[in-house]
Write a protein that holds these residues in place. Sequence first.
Motif, PDB file in Angstrom:
ATOM      1  N   ALA A   1       0.644  -1.498  -0.093  1.00 51.16           N
ATOM      2  CA  ALA A   1       0.009  -0.124   0.032  1.00 51.16           C
ATOM      3  C   ALA A   1       1.014   1.309  -0.063  1.00 51.16           C
ATOM      4  CB  ALA A   1      -0.879   0.050   1.218  1.00 51.16           C
ATOM      5  N   TRP A   2       1.712   1.125   0.803  1.00 55.73           N
ATOM      6  CA  TRP A   2       2.836   2.392   0.887  1.00 55.73           C
ATOM      7  C   TRP A   2       3.259   2.563  -0.562  1.00 55.73           C
ATOM      8  CZ3 TRP A   2       1.786   6.297   3.553  1.00 55.73           C
ATOM      9  CH2 TRP A   2       1.367   6.232   4.903  1.00 55.73           C
ATOM     10  N   LYS A   3       3.956   1.490  -0.922  1.00 56.05           N
ATOM     11  CA  LYS A   3       4.757   1.570  -2.420  1.00 56.05           C
ATOM     12  C   LYS A   3       3.664   2.267  -3.313  1.00 56.05           C
ATOM     13  CE  LYS A   3       7.283  -2.629  -1.789  1.00 56.05           C
ATOM     14  NZ  LYS A   3       7.948  -3.971  -2.241  1.00 56.05           N
ATOM     15  N   ILE A   4       2.422   1.787  -3.429  1.00 53.75           N
ATOM     16  CA  ILE A   4       1.689   2.626  -4.227  1.00 53.75           C
ATOM     17  C   ILE A   4       1.176   4.019  -3.996  1.00 53.75           C
ATOM     18  CG2 ILE A   4      -0.836   2.512  -5.024  1.00 53.75           C
ATOM     19  CD1 ILE A   4      -0.698  -0.720  -4.942  1.00 53.75           C
ATOM     20  N   VAL A   5       1.129   4.329  -2.648  1.00 47.27           N
ATOM     21  CA  VAL A   5       0.850   5.743  -2.411  1.00 47.27           C
ATOM     22  C   VAL A   5       2.265   6.688  -2.756  1.00 47.27           C
ATOM     23  CG1 VAL A   5       0.865   7.331  -0.382  1.00 47.27           C
ATOM     24  CG2 VAL A   5      -0.529   5.227  -0.568  1.00 47.27           C
ATOM     25  N   TRP A   6       3.417   6.053  -2.469  1.00 44.62           N
ATOM     26  CA  TRP A   6       4.586   6.711  -3.231  1.00 44.62           C
ATOM     27  C   TRP A   6       4.918   6.977  -4.398  1.00 44.62           C
ATOM     28  CZ3 TRP A   6       6.771  10.290  -0.341  1.00 44.62           C
ATOM     29  CH2 TRP A   6       6.654  10.264   0.967  1.00 44.62           C
ATOM     30  N   LEU A   7       4.208   6.030  -5.117  1.00 43.58           N
ATOM     31  CA  LEU A   7       4.147   5.979  -6.732  1.00 43.58           C
ATOM     32  C   LEU A   7       3.446   6.894  -7.197  1.00 43.58           C
ATOM     33  CD1 LEU A   7       5.123   5.016  -9.489  1.00 43.58           C
ATOM     34  CD2 LEU A   7       3.150   3.302  -9.445  1.00 43.58           C
ATOM     35  N   ILE A   8       2.261   7.094  -6.533  1.00 45.63           N
ATOM     36  CA  ILE A   8       1.273   8.324  -6.926  1.00 45.63           C
ATOM     37  C   ILE A   8       1.938   9.733  -6.527  1.00 45.63           C
ATOM     38  CG2 ILE A   8      -1.055   9.010  -6.344  1.00 45.63           C
ATOM     39  CD1 ILE A   8      -2.152   6.021  -6.192  1.00 45.63           C
ATOM     40  N   LEU A   9       2.233   9.653  -5.303  1.00 47.45           N
ATOM     41  CA  LEU A   9       2.984  10.955  -4.988  1.00 47.45           C
ATOM     42  C   LEU A   9       4.061  11.374  -5.729  1.00 47.45           C
ATOM     43  CD1 LEU A   9       2.696  10.462  -1.001  1.00 47.45           C
ATOM     44  CD2 LEU A   9       1.603  12.086  -2.344  1.00 47.45           C
ATOM     45  N   LEU A  10       5.130  10.408  -6.147  1.00 49.55           N
ATOM     46  CA  LEU A  10       6.053  10.725  -7.033  1.00 49.55           C
ATOM     47  C   LEU A  10       5.687  11.131  -8.227  1.00 49.55           C
ATOM     48  CD1 LEU A  10       8.541   7.857  -6.121  1.00 49.55           C
ATOM     49  CD2 LEU A  10       8.946  10.074  -5.740  1.00 49.55           C
ATOM     50  N   ILE A  11       4.548  10.693  -8.864  1.00 50.33           N
ATOM     51  CA  ILE A  11       4.183  11.070 -10.172  1.00 50.33           C
ATOM     52  C   ILE A  11       3.498  12.285 -10.497  1.00 50.33           C
ATOM     53  CG2 ILE A  11       2.509  10.378 -12.121  1.00 50.33           C
ATOM     54  CD1 ILE A  11       3.308   7.714 -11.607  1.00 50.33           C
ATOM     55  N   THR A  12       2.761  12.682  -8.980  1.00 50.02           N
ATOM     56  CA  THR A  12       2.138  13.803  -9.133  1.00 50.02           C
ATOM     57  C   THR A  12       2.592  14.937  -8.659  1.00 50.02           C
ATOM     58  OG1 THR A  12       0.923  13.150  -7.107  1.00 50.02           O
ATOM     59  CG2 THR A  12      -0.346  12.766  -9.054  1.00 50.02           C
ATOM     60  N   LEU A  13       3.601  14.638  -7.488  1.00 48.46           N
ATOM     61  CA  LEU A  13       4.296  15.869  -6.890  1.00 48.46           C
ATOM     62  C   LEU A  13       5.841  16.088  -7.081  1.00 48.46           C
ATOM     63  CD1 LEU A  13       2.622  15.444  -3.228  1.00 48.46           C
ATOM     64  CD2 LEU A  13       2.048  17.201  -5.233  1.00 48.46           C
ATOM     65  N   GLY A  14       6.422  14.953  -7.928  1.00 47.65           N
ATOM     66  CA  GLY A  14       7.619  15.010  -8.390  1.00 47.65           C
ATOM     67  C   GLY A  14       8.777  15.175  -7.150  1.00 47.65           C
ATOM     68  N   SER A  15       9.545  16.177  -7.434  1.00 57.71           N
ATOM     69  CA  SER A  15      10.778  16.436  -6.465  1.00 57.71           C
ATOM     70  C   SER A  15      10.193  16.738  -5.108  1.00 57.71           C
ATOM     71  CB  SER A  15      11.573  17.668  -6.861  1.00 57.71           C
ATOM     72  OG  SER A  15      11.028  18.835  -7.163  1.00 57.71           O
ATOM     73  N   LEU A  16       8.830  17.356  -4.917  1.00 54.16           N
ATOM     74  CA  LEU A  16       8.229  17.530  -3.605  1.00 54.16           C
ATOM     75  C   LEU A  16       8.186  16.042  -2.709  1.00 54.16           C
ATOM     76  CD1 LEU A  16       5.642  20.259  -4.254  1.00 54.16           C
ATOM     77  CD2 LEU A  16       7.954  20.692  -2.975  1.00 54.16           C
ATOM     78  N   ALA A  17       7.858  15.284  -3.452  1.00 53.21           N
ATOM     79  CA  ALA A  17       7.445  13.871  -3.050  1.00 53.21           C
ATOM     80  C   ALA A  17       8.980  13.098  -2.727  1.00 53.21           C
ATOM     81  CB  ALA A  17       6.372  13.051  -3.821  1.00 53.21           C
ATOM     82  N   SER A  18       9.909  13.397  -3.755  1.00 53.96           N
ATOM     83  CA  SER A  18      11.264  12.720  -3.367  1.00 53.96           C
ATOM     84  C   SER A  18      11.725  13.417  -2.273  1.00 53.96           C
ATOM     85  CB  SER A  18      12.117  13.038  -4.855  1.00 53.96           C
ATOM     86  OG  SER A  18      11.359  12.633  -5.846  1.00 53.96           O
ATOM     87  N   CYS A  19      11.851  14.537  -2.013  1.00 56.31           N
ATOM     88  CA  CYS A  19      12.384  15.238  -0.895  1.00 56.31           C
ATOM     89  C   CYS A  19      11.677  14.946   0.486  1.00 56.31           C
ATOM     90  CB  CYS A  19      12.437  16.776  -1.060  1.00 56.31           C
ATOM     91  SG  CYS A  19      13.456  17.281  -2.114  1.00 56.31           S
ATOM     92  N   ALA A  20      10.408  14.777   0.203  1.00 51.74           N
ATOM     93  CA  ALA A  20       9.751  14.325   1.540  1.00 51.74           C
ATOM     94  C   ALA A  20      10.006  13.015   1.878  1.00 51.74           C
ATOM     95  CB  ALA A  20       8.246  14.507   1.437  1.00 51.74           C
TER      96      ALA A  20
END
Length: 111
Positions: free
Chosen positions: A68-87
Amino acid sequence: MVNILKILFSIVFVWMCYIVVSTCLEHNLFKEWDYLGSIAWMRATLWDFYANILVIYVWICYKEKNWAWKIVWLILLITLGSLASCAYVLIQLFRLKSGEGLKEFFGKQNG
């Protein structure tokens, strides 16, 4: 080194928040998409962005045991880019226990 990385990624996260919010207030991506999509360098930048997302996501898949976390992070990476990466990096850095370093940061799995 861990504290330096915390400071560095915090600065990058805040800077990217500022850039994204200020750009959103000045320009509507959906209105300008046809123009942006016609620029070859914009298309190359998007391909580059998603290649980097793949690299980061492979690391996240190793770190996270929960699908579930893997899927959540994939969505966040695709939609937020470097914001999600840094987070994600900041979360991993702040999860380190006292005395843990980069070896644990890169290799220690969650869960």
